[in-house]
Design a protein around this motif. Structure first.
Motif, short mmCIF file in Angstrom:
data_model
loop_
_atom_site.label_atom_id
_atom_site.label_comp_id
_atom_site.label_asym_id
_atom_site.label_seq_id
_atom_site.Cartn_x
_atom_site.Cartn_y
_atom_site.Cartn_z
N ALA A 166 3.16 -11.19 6.48
CA ALA A 166 3.77 -11.39 7.79
C ALA A 166 3.75 -10.08 8.55
O ALA A 166 3.71 -8.99 7.97
N ASP A 167 3.78 -10.22 9.88
CA ASP A 167 3.84 -9.07 10.78
C ASP A 167 5.32 -8.82 11.07
O ASP A 167 6.01 -9.70 11.59
N VAL A 168 5.80 -7.62 10.76
CA VAL A 168 7.23 -7.33 10.94
C VAL A 168 7.66 -7.33 12.41
O VAL A 168 8.86 -7.28 12.69
N LEU A 178 -3.04 5.70 4.60
CA LEU A 178 -2.80 6.01 6.01
C LEU A 178 -3.30 7.41 6.36
O LEU A 178 -3.98 7.62 7.36
N VAL A 179 -3.01 8.39 5.50
CA VAL A 179 -3.47 9.77 5.75
C VAL A 179 -4.98 9.86 5.51
O VAL A 179 -5.68 10.56 6.25
N SER A 193 0.84 -1.20 0.00
CA SER A 193 0.00 0.00 0.00
C SER A 193 0.87 1.25 0.00
O SER A 193 2.05 1.23 0.39
N ASP A 236 4.32 -7.79 4.01
CA ASP A 236 3.24 -6.91 4.48
C ASP A 236 2.21 -7.78 5.19
O ASP A 236 2.04 -8.95 4.84
N MET A 237 1.53 -7.22 6.17
CA MET A 237 0.43 -7.96 6.82
C MET A 237 -0.73 -8.13 5.86
O MET A 237 -1.50 -9.08 5.96
N SER A 256 11.19 7.34 8.16
CA SER A 256 10.90 8.16 9.33
C SER A 256 9.75 9.08 8.92
O SER A 256 8.86 8.69 8.15
N THR A 288 -1.88 9.07 0.97
CA THR A 288 -1.90 7.59 1.01
C THR A 288 -3.11 7.14 1.84
O THR A 288 -3.72 7.95 2.54
N LYS A 328 9.11 7.56 15.21
CA LYS A 328 9.79 8.09 14.02
C LYS A 328 11.10 8.78 14.39
O LYS A 328 12.06 8.77 13.60
N ILE A 347 1.61 12.79 3.08
CA ILE A 347 1.56 12.25 1.71
C ILE A 347 0.20 11.62 1.50
O ILE A 347 -0.36 11.00 2.41
N TYR A 379 3.60 7.97 17.79
CA TYR A 379 4.09 7.94 16.40
C TYR A 379 5.38 8.75 16.28
O TYR A 379 6.37 8.29 15.70
N ALA A 410 9.19 0.24 5.22
CA ALA A 410 8.08 1.20 5.09
C ALA A 410 6.82 0.79 5.84
O ALA A 410 5.86 1.56 5.88
N GLY A 424 6.70 14.73 4.65
CA GLY A 424 5.55 15.41 5.24
C GLY A 424 4.31 14.61 4.89
O GLY A 424 4.39 13.46 4.46
N ILE A 431 3.10 4.41 0.18
CA ILE A 431 4.48 4.74 -0.15
C ILE A 431 5.28 3.48 -0.50
O ILE A 431 6.03 3.46 -1.49
N1 LIG Z 1 1.55 9.01 4.45
C1 LIG Z 1 2.25 9.93 5.09
O1 LIG Z 1 1.88 11.09 5.16
C2 LIG Z 1 3.55 9.55 5.73
C3 LIG Z 1 4.41 10.59 6.12
C4 LIG Z 1 5.62 10.27 6.72
C5 LIG Z 1 5.96 8.95 6.92
N2 LIG Z 1 5.11 7.97 6.55
C6 LIG Z 1 5.53 6.58 6.79
O2 LIG Z 1 5.62 5.92 5.55
C7 LIG Z 1 5.33 4.52 5.75
C8 LIG Z 1 4.24 4.10 4.79
O3 LIG Z 1 3.06 4.84 5.10
P1 LIG Z 1 1.82 4.94 4.09
O4 LIG Z 1 1.26 6.27 4.25
O5 LIG Z 1 2.20 4.43 2.76
O6 LIG Z 1 0.82 3.92 4.83
P2 LIG Z 1 -0.16 2.77 4.26
O7 LIG Z 1 -1.12 2.52 5.36
O8 LIG Z 1 -0.66 3.12 2.91
O9 LIG Z 1 0.84 1.53 4.10
C9 LIG Z 1 1.43 0.94 5.22
C10 LIG Z 1 1.57 -0.55 4.96
O10 LIG Z 1 2.23 -1.13 6.10
C11 LIG Z 1 1.60 -2.38 6.37
N3 LIG Z 1 1.82 -2.72 7.78
C12 LIG Z 1 1.36 -2.07 8.87
N4 LIG Z 1 1.76 -2.71 9.98
C13 LIG Z 1 2.48 -3.79 9.58
C14 LIG Z 1 3.14 -4.83 10.26
N5 LIG Z 1 3.15 -4.91 11.60
N6 LIG Z 1 3.79 -5.77 9.53
C15 LIG Z 1 3.78 -5.73 8.18
N7 LIG Z 1 3.16 -4.76 7.48
C16 LIG Z 1 2.51 -3.80 8.17
C17 LIG Z 1 0.13 -2.14 6.07
O11 LIG Z 1 -0.55 -3.37 5.86
C18 LIG Z 1 0.22 -1.27 4.81
O12 LIG Z 1 0.21 -2.05 3.63
C19 LIG Z 1 4.95 4.38 7.23
O13 LIG Z 1 6.09 3.98 7.97
C20 LIG Z 1 4.54 5.78 7.61
O14 LIG Z 1 4.68 6.01 8.98
C21 LIG Z 1 3.92 8.23 5.95
#
Ligand SMILES: NC(=O)c1ccc[n+]([C@@H]2O[C@H](COP(=O)([O-])OP(=O)(O)OC[C@H]3O[C@@H](n4cnc5c(N)ncnc54)[C@H](O)[C@@H]3O)[C@@H](O)[C@H]2O)c1
Length: 235
Positions: free
Chosen positions: A49-51, A179-180, A16, A37-38, A128, A177, A146, A175, A142, A77, A173, A18
């Motif tokens: 898998a769970d990291v 998550l946001v 998913s 990925d979970m 981060s 996705t 980070k 993004i 969080y 990520a 910053g 980023i």
């Molecule tokens: N989106 C933002 O604004 C933003 C900004 C700064 C940093 N980040 C970081 O970037 C990374 C990706 O974020 P994103 O926005 O793409 O999120 P997202 O929710 O789109 O993707 C995160 C992915 O991580 C997987 N995941 C979560 N917990 C897990 C675990 N325990 N084991 C395995 N997989 C797991 C989820 O299933 C998901 O597919 C994260 O570390 C997030 O903190 C995101």
């Protein structure tokens, strides 16, 4: 020639957002890609898998090494996000936040390092966040996690520099996705309003920064944090 030809990238959280965009860009640049990925991931060889689970991480890294070859690039990520005032953060949530971001990064990195050391080269890229530098009210767990990623990155970068392995962070910053998108709209709106650029970043903007760190020409970056954040934090 493709920038990552002959390389193998392991991307956690690659199902998913980023992580998925980085996996897709790296594959388009010639890398073999594997995902942990979970959630299920149909786009690349993947292990669900769970990291935070040491046995599952060891098995997943070994399985993907068999499918794609040992990782020459690791992108950590996988991540989660929660907004709550500190008084409402219970111990389980606190532990989970640190486990997913810090323990997960530790376990997967530890599992891929021996092959990178043996090869005398490698690229480790940790997610981060600008919030690891800046902090944010309502996001103490969080931001703590980070900020921890920044310390992990700088320390490991020193530890493995002579083995030809670089270790860096991306500190995005906000993004656009899933998550946001899961945050309350008014929270996202307030964040965007604070940004000099008044917009969310894109996954492509993050993925191209990751490519810079992964490709041969990025070889003199180590222990650093690339901050693509629309001007929110200027360092
Ligand atoms: N989106 C933002 O604004 C933003 C900004 C700064 C940093 N980040 C970081 O970037 C990374 C990706 O974020 P994103 O926005 O793409 O999120 P997202 O929710 O789109 O993707 C995160 C992915 O991580 C997987 N995941 C979560 N917990 C897990 C675990 N325990 N084991 C395995 N997989 C797991 C989820 O299933 C998901 O597919 C994260 O570390 C997030 O903190 C995101």
């Amino acid at each position: 020639m493709s920038a990552l030809a002959g390389m193998t990238a392991l991307v956690t959280g690659g199902a998913s957002g980023i992580g998925l965009e980085i996996a897709t860009l790296f594959a388009s640049e010639g890398a073999k890609v594997g995902v942990i990925d979970m959630a299920p991931c149909a786009d690349f060889p993947a292990v669900q898998a769970d990291v935070t689970d040491p046995g599952a991480v060891t098995a997943a890294v070994a399985k993907l090494a068999g499918l794609t070859g040992p990782a020459t690039i690791l992108v950590n990520a996988a991540g989660i996000d929660v907004i709550a005032p500190l008084e409402e953060v219970d111990l389980a949530l606190w532990n989970r936040m640190l486990a997913v971001h810090l323990t997960g990064t530790f376990l997967v990195t530890q599992a891929v390092l021996p092959a990178m050391r043996a090869a005398g080269s490698g690229r480790i890229i940790n997610l981060s966040s600008q919030l690891g530098h800046r902090g944010a009210a309502g996001m103490v767990p969080y931001c703590t996690a980070k900020a921890g990623i920044l310390g992990f990155t700088k320390s490991l970068a020193r530890e493995v520099a002579e083995d030809g392995i670089t270790v860096n962070c991306l500190a995005p910053g906000p993004i656009d996705t899933p998550l946001v998108a899961s945050l309350p709209a008014e929270v996202v709106g307030a964040i965007v309003e604070e940004l000099p650029m008044k917009r969310l970043g894109t996954v492509a903007e993050v993925a191209h920064a990751a490519l810079l760190l992964a490709r041969a020409e990025g070889g003199f970056f180590t222990g650093t944090s690339l901050n693509m954040n629309g001007g929110h934090v200027m360092m």
